[in-house]
Design a protein around this motif. Structure first.
Motif, mmCIF file in Angstrom:
data_model
loop_
_atom_site.group_PDB
_atom_site.id
_atom_site.type_symbol
_atom_site.label_atom_id
_atom_site.label_comp_id
_atom_site.label_asym_id
_atom_site.label_seq_id
_atom_site.Cartn_x
_atom_site.Cartn_y
_atom_site.Cartn_z
ATOM 1 N N ILE A 1 32.391 28.645 20.962
ATOM 2 C CA ILE A 1 33.525 27.899 21.531
ATOM 3 C C ILE A 1 33.501 28.000 23.053
ATOM 4 O O ILE A 1 33.599 26.992 23.772
ATOM 5 C CB ILE A 1 34.868 28.452 20.991
ATOM 6 C CG1 ILE A 1 35.010 28.102 19.510
ATOM 7 C CG2 ILE A 1 36.037 27.898 21.790
ATOM 8 C CD1 ILE A 1 36.138 28.832 18.814
ATOM 9 N N THR A 2 33.316 29.212 23.547
ATOM 10 C CA THR A 2 33.345 29.410 24.983
ATOM 11 C C THR A 2 32.209 28.658 25.667
ATOM 12 O O THR A 2 32.409 27.948 26.653
ATOM 13 C CB THR A 2 33.240 30.914 25.304
ATOM 14 O OG1 THR A 2 34.189 31.599 24.497
ATOM 15 C CG2 THR A 2 33.496 31.188 26.763
ATOM 16 N N LEU A 3 31.014 28.799 25.084
ATOM 17 C CA LEU A 3 29.859 28.135 25.693
ATOM 18 C C LEU A 3 30.016 26.623 25.713
ATOM 19 O O LEU A 3 29.806 25.978 26.745
ATOM 20 C CB LEU A 3 28.582 28.502 24.929
ATOM 21 C CG LEU A 3 27.860 29.758 25.414
ATOM 22 C CD1 LEU A 3 26.598 29.987 24.593
ATOM 23 C CD2 LEU A 3 27.501 29.611 26.899
ATOM 24 N N THR A 4 30.396 26.056 24.557
ATOM 25 C CA THR A 4 30.516 24.586 24.548
ATOM 26 C C THR A 4 31.636 24.141 25.475
ATOM 27 O O THR A 4 31.528 23.114 26.143
ATOM 28 C CB THR A 4 30.803 24.019 23.141
ATOM 29 O OG1 THR A 4 31.774 24.847 22.511
ATOM 30 C CG2 THR A 4 29.562 23.949 22.306
ATOM 31 N N ASN B 1 43.969 17.751 33.963
ATOM 32 C CA ASN B 1 44.194 18.246 35.317
ATOM 33 C C ASN B 1 44.833 19.640 35.343
ATOM 34 O O ASN B 1 45.082 20.200 36.387
ATOM 35 C CB ASN B 1 45.036 17.256 36.121
ATOM 36 C CG ASN B 1 46.332 16.957 35.395
ATOM 37 O OD1 ASN B 1 46.512 17.418 34.272
ATOM 38 N ND2 ASN B 1 47.231 16.216 36.028
ATOM 39 N N LYS B 2 45.066 20.157 34.147
ATOM 40 C CA LYS B 2 45.569 21.529 34.096
ATOM 41 C C LYS B 2 44.460 22.493 34.502
ATOM 42 O O LYS B 2 43.277 22.139 34.413
ATOM 43 C CB LYS B 2 46.020 21.859 32.660
ATOM 44 C CG LYS B 2 47.274 21.113 32.251
ATOM 45 C CD LYS B 2 47.796 21.639 30.931
ATOM 46 C CE LYS B 2 48.905 20.759 30.408
ATOM 47 N NZ LYS B 2 48.793 20.533 28.955
ATOM 48 N N PRO B 3 44.817 23.710 34.892
ATOM 49 C CA PRO B 3 43.760 24.675 35.251
ATOM 50 C C PRO B 3 42.825 24.897 34.052
ATOM 51 O O PRO B 3 43.274 24.867 32.895
ATOM 52 C CB PRO B 3 44.536 25.957 35.573
ATOM 53 C CG PRO B 3 45.934 25.533 35.809
ATOM 54 C CD PRO B 3 46.166 24.256 35.103
ATOM 55 N N MET B 4 41.545 25.122 34.349
ATOM 56 C CA MET B 4 40.520 25.290 33.317
ATOM 57 C C MET B 4 40.919 26.357 32.301
ATOM 58 O O MET B 4 40.778 26.176 31.093
ATOM 59 C CB MET B 4 39.215 25.700 34.003
ATOM 60 C CG MET B 4 37.978 25.425 33.186
ATOM 61 S SD MET B 4 37.680 23.670 32.978
ATOM 62 C CE MET B 4 36.414 23.409 34.207
ATOM 63 N N TYR C 1 41.448 26.134 28.287
ATOM 64 C CA TYR C 1 40.668 26.973 27.374
ATOM 65 C C TYR C 1 41.574 27.711 26.392
ATOM 66 O O TYR C 1 41.346 27.718 25.174
ATOM 67 C CB TYR C 1 39.837 27.955 28.210
ATOM 68 C CG TYR C 1 39.025 28.947 27.411
ATOM 69 C CD1 TYR C 1 37.984 28.534 26.584
ATOM 70 C CD2 TYR C 1 39.292 30.312 27.498
ATOM 71 C CE1 TYR C 1 37.240 29.441 25.872
ATOM 72 C CE2 TYR C 1 38.546 31.232 26.781
ATOM 73 C CZ TYR C 1 37.525 30.785 25.968
ATOM 74 O OH TYR C 1 36.783 31.689 25.260
ATOM 75 N N VAL C 2 42.635 28.305 26.949
ATOM 76 C CA VAL C 2 43.565 29.041 26.089
ATOM 77 C C VAL C 2 44.232 28.102 25.086
ATOM 78 O O VAL C 2 44.326 28.399 23.892
ATOM 79 C CB VAL C 2 44.626 29.779 26.938
ATOM 80 C CG1 VAL C 2 45.712 30.355 26.040
ATOM 81 C CG2 VAL C 2 43.977 30.876 27.766
ATOM 82 N N THR D 1 43.952 28.436 21.046
ATOM 83 C CA THR D 1 45.160 28.516 20.225
ATOM 84 C C THR D 1 45.131 27.442 19.149
ATOM 85 O O THR D 1 45.424 27.690 17.975
ATOM 86 C CB THR D 1 46.421 28.325 21.090
ATOM 87 O OG1 THR D 1 46.173 28.851 22.378
ATOM 88 C CG2 THR D 1 47.626 28.974 20.464
ATOM 89 N N GLY D 2 44.737 26.233 19.577
ATOM 90 C CA GLY D 2 44.662 25.125 18.618
ATOM 91 C C GLY D 2 43.705 25.455 17.487
ATOM 92 O O GLY D 2 44.046 25.352 16.302
ATOM 93 N N ILE D 3 42.493 25.893 17.866
ATOM 94 C CA ILE D 3 41.467 26.204 16.854
ATOM 95 C C ILE D 3 41.983 27.238 15.863
ATOM 96 O O ILE D 3 41.787 27.113 14.657
ATOM 97 C CB ILE D 3 40.202 26.764 17.533
ATOM 98 C CG1 ILE D 3 39.569 25.717 18.436
ATOM 99 C CG2 ILE D 3 39.217 27.292 16.495
ATOM 100 C CD1 ILE D 3 38.485 24.917 17.817
ATOM 101 N N SER D 4 42.636 28.275 16.416
ATOM 102 C CA SER D 4 43.093 29.347 15.536
ATOM 103 C C SER D 4 44.104 28.814 14.524
ATOM 104 O O SER D 4 44.324 29.412 13.475
ATOM 105 C CB SER D 4 43.677 30.493 16.357
ATOM 106 O OG SER D 4 44.847 30.037 17.004
ATOM 107 N N GLN D 5 44.706 27.665 14.844
ATOM 108 C CA GLN D 5 45.645 27.075 13.875
ATOM 109 C C GLN D 5 44.998 25.933 13.092
ATOM 110 O O GLN D 5 45.674 25.133 12.457
ATOM 111 C CB GLN D 5 46.886 26.563 14.615
ATOM 112 C CG GLN D 5 47.728 27.706 15.154
ATOM 113 C CD GLN D 5 48.609 27.260 16.308
ATOM 114 O OE1 GLN D 5 48.636 26.082 16.667
ATOM 115 N NE2 GLN D 5 49.348 28.200 16.875
ATOM 116 N N GLY D 6 43.670 25.829 13.223
ATOM 117 C CA GLY D 6 42.961 24.799 12.479
ATOM 118 C C GLY D 6 43.029 23.429 13.141
ATOM 119 O O GLY D 6 42.665 22.421 12.544
#
Ligand SMILES: Nc1ncnc2c1ncn2[C@@H]1O[C@H](COP(=O)(O)OP(=O)(O)OP(=O)(O)O)[C@@H](O)[C@H]1O
Ligand code: SF4
Ligand SMILES: [Mg+2]
Lengths: 330, 336
Positions: A31-34, A69-72, A76-77, A81-86
């Motif tokens: 996830i982080t790399l992509t 335009n939000k901070p990177m 990422y966070v 969070t989204g992924i952790s909720q599917g």
């Protein structure tokens, strides 16, 4: 098998658990790399989405809307969070949830990759066995040279050549899309032939080579000689006993090829306009559709891990010694 | 019924390799009767295993029987069709190999391998074959045979594995068992049990056993007749009692000297035969043992000594042993 004992069941559960635990860090890294890599692709998603006529103001508004335009770190966070909720996010180019897009395209990819793998196993393994049994025969030489050519062929070159020869010159097979069952079964098969051939070549050659070398090691074993001394039919000696002994390296390689078939599918699908995951990723990259790229890559990573899990489980079943040594019993 | 079960005449098995032709077995003859145990002894590389494998044509691709005759129970083993040969192997003739751990298929359960063998040779159902297998395991003294049926070979000890192999060997009531160093890989105590088991098979089932070993002690204990091999040839062949009482070939003497004896005073050193066995690509034209033989004479390097009957039933291949007892053990070239 009827008599799988408790110890074996425990081994299986242990293996599954081990792989699932491994899954967490692997997915985190993927996830982080992509996430980082997709954002390094030059080009602005909002600008591409709006087309060349869009004004800077429109683009700015679009970026705001997409949350770009939000901070990177915040992006990422949010994504994590989204992924952790599917929730895999939403594709900006299709304007649809990423997960449903992936699930919609996955069957087409599985259709050609799995067909190729099955074909490759059923063609490559027997060739390898025959080559080993008839070592140094004409059959062995011819097929091992072919296999060498097969493994060294770049997949995109092969794909383009197939298109050129069988579709453009000879006109035997369709090249675009996947056909439809409404036009009859043959239409589907006809559309599948070239992409499947393209995806089958390398694994077939690889399986033939690995089967041959593994079989050659096995057929000289005492245990094989002992079977012959017991009057067991040669066909059983080779296809039942020797082959089962020769399986472990083959299973590993099948797993590896299956995993790389998914990456091979990206090229193949683009060449043949096959509407699967490969095409999806290709268009996602083209459109700088961050969520879609990330989702698709993540999905493939998950498939990798599961293929490895299946390989491990097959090992446990076919090779009792893995079970034994893995169990740590003396 | 004919009393003779095996007749081997002038058997020659050669290996054709890139570096030359190895005459692994070069003119070996012997006969065996029903219920007899015959021993073949000799150093490593003397051609014992190749002789045994040749009997059932179990040779690697590079090896072939180039001459001679093997008659087993009326079958001409060199000419018999492959299909007939497969029927004999494992049923009438069983073979037991040196290393029990490697002569079972590691990826199949003991029971499956036994059932496969039994059903190959006998027209039995799966259940009947299963029962036969359990019965055989019981017969060779394996405790809890049913649960052993579900074990993989690596789950058993070497001695247990060899018992399983013997159980398989007898499961189709063979007439003949070839045991190629059946105890070499086992502990001494287990060795004795396995040898006892084989002897019991002979006594109770009347099986003939060809026992290959490089341990003369095993020969004394087990065998009725003995053949001493060296460099692919027979150097001495006689009844066990005869060999024990009156060994005649210098190579046999060497073997005896290199054998530990309980009766010997502990200080007496074991004398290994000096030198190494001959290169089998170069044998022929001389006595194969001449470069290591303390009794060697000029003729030994020039002519192959023929195998002659120096006394009734006692064959020796040595230029200096022609029956007149001129050569005495230990008196090295005294008249030189
Ligand atoms: N597969 C092979 N290829 C080439 N030569 C072979 C092969 N097998 C055996 N030989 C030759 O035959 C000779 C005799 O081998 P054999 O296995 O019969 O010896 P042996 O008396 O059984 O010795 P050991 O006590 O070590 O088992 C070997 O020294 C070798 O030269
Ligand atoms: S023939 Fe000569 S070399 Fe050979 S064993 Fe007899 S004495 Fe020794
Ligand atoms: Mg041997």
């Amino acid at each position: 098998m009827a008599d799988i004992d408790n110890e074996q069941v425990i081994q299986v559960l242990k293996t599954i658990l081990k792989r699932l635990v491994q899954l967490v860090p692997i997915l985190f890294v993927v996830i982080t790399l992509t996430f980082v890599l997709t954002r390094m692709i030059p080009g602005n998603p909002a600008a591409i989405l709006l087309g060349p006529q869009a004004s800077p103001a429109d683009i700015a508004r679009m970026q705001e809307e997409l949350g770009l335009n939000k901070p990177m770190l915040e992006q990422y966070v949010n994504y994590l969070t989204g992924i952790s909720q599917g929730d895999f996010g939403k594709s900006i180019s299709y304007n649809r949830p990423v997960l449903s897009l992936i699930l919609e395209r996955l069957p087409a990819t599985l259709q050609i990759t799995l067909t190729s793998m099955v074909l490759a196993v059923f063609i490559g393994v027997p060739i390898g066995v025959f080559s080993a049994v008839k070592q140094y025969s004409a059959f062995d030489y011819i097929f091992m040279i072919l296999a060498l050519v097969g493994v060294s062929m770049p997949i995109f070159w092969l794909g383009l050549m197939l298109v050129l020869v069988f579709s453009v010159k000879l006109g035997w097979f369709a090249v675009l899309g996947m056909g439809s069952l409404q036009n009859g079964f043959w239409d589907v098969v006809q559309h599948m032939v070239l992409p499947v051939v393209c995806l089958t070549t390398i694994p077939t050659a690889t399986f033939a080579r690995i089967t041959r070398s593994s079989m050659l090691e096995v057929v000289n074993k005492e245990s094989i000689k002992a079977l012959r001394a017991r009057g067991i039919r040669e066909s059983l000696v080779i296809w039942k006993h020797a082959l089962k002994n020769a399986l472990p390296p083959l299973i590993t390689v099948i797993g590896m090829q299956l995993a790389s078939a998914f990456s091979g599918a990206i090229l193949t699908e683009t060449i043949f306009s096959w509407p699967g995951m490969g095409m999806l990723i290709y268009s996602a990259v083209f459109n700088r559709d961050y969520a879609l790229i990330q989702g698709a890559v993540l999905f493939i990573a998950i498939i990798f891990v599961f293929v490895n899990l299946i390989v491990d489980l097959i090992y446990l079943v076919i090779n009792p010694r893995v079970n034994y040594e893995g169990g740590g019993t003396p | 019924m004919n009393d003779q079960i095996l007749q081997v005449n002038n058997l020659k098995t050669y290996f054709f390799t890139a570096s030359g032709t190895a005459k692994a077995v070069d003119g070996v003859s012997f006969t065996m009767n029903r219920g007899q145990i015959m021993g073949i002894v000799g150093e490593s590389g003397s051609g014992k295993s190749v002789t045994a494998s040749s009997l059932i044509r179990l040779l690697p691709k590079t090896g072939s029987i180039v001459d001679g005759e093997v008659i087993f129970d009326g079958h001409d083993m060199r000419r018999i069709a492959n299909r007939e040969l497969l029927k004999l192997r494992g049923s009438e003739i069983s073979m037991i190999f040196q290393d029990p751990m490697t002569s079972l298929d590691p990826v199949f359960k003991i029971g499956d391998q036994m059932i496969e063998l039994i059903r190959t040779h006998k027209n039995l159902s799966q259940q009947e074959a299963y029962r036969t297998a359990v019965e055989m395991l019981h017969l060779v003294g394996i405790p809890e045979p049913e649960s052993r049926m579900n074990a993989y070979p690596h789950e058993l000890s070497g001695g247990m594995c060899q018992r399983v192999i013997i159980a398989m060997a007898i499961s189709c009531q063979p007439k003949f068992i070839i045991a190629d160093e059946p105890t070499t890989a086992l502990d001494v105590t287990v060795q004795a049990q396995i040898l006892g088991l084989l002897k019991k098979l002979r006594d109770e089932m009347g099986v003939s056993i060809l026992m290959i070993t490089h341990n003369l002690g095993i020969v004394w204990e087990m065998c009725d007749t003995v053949m001493v091999m060296y460099g692919g040839t027979t150097v001495e062949y006689t009844e066990m009692a005869q060999l024990y009482a009156n060994p005649l070939h210098p190579y046999t003497w060497g073997l005896l000297d290199s054998m530990p004896r309980l009766s010997a005073p502990p200080v007496e050193e074991l004398k290994a035969i000096p030198g190494t066995p001959p290169d089998l690509r170069l044998t022929g034209g001389c006595c194969a043992f001449y470069n290591r033989c303390p009794y060697m004479r000029e003729i030994c390097a020039k002519e192959v000594p023929p195998l002659v009957e120096v006394e009734p039933g006692h064959l020796v291949a040595c230029h200096r042993q022609n029956g007149d007892k001129t050569l005495v053990r230990g008196e090295v070239n005294q008249d030189d």
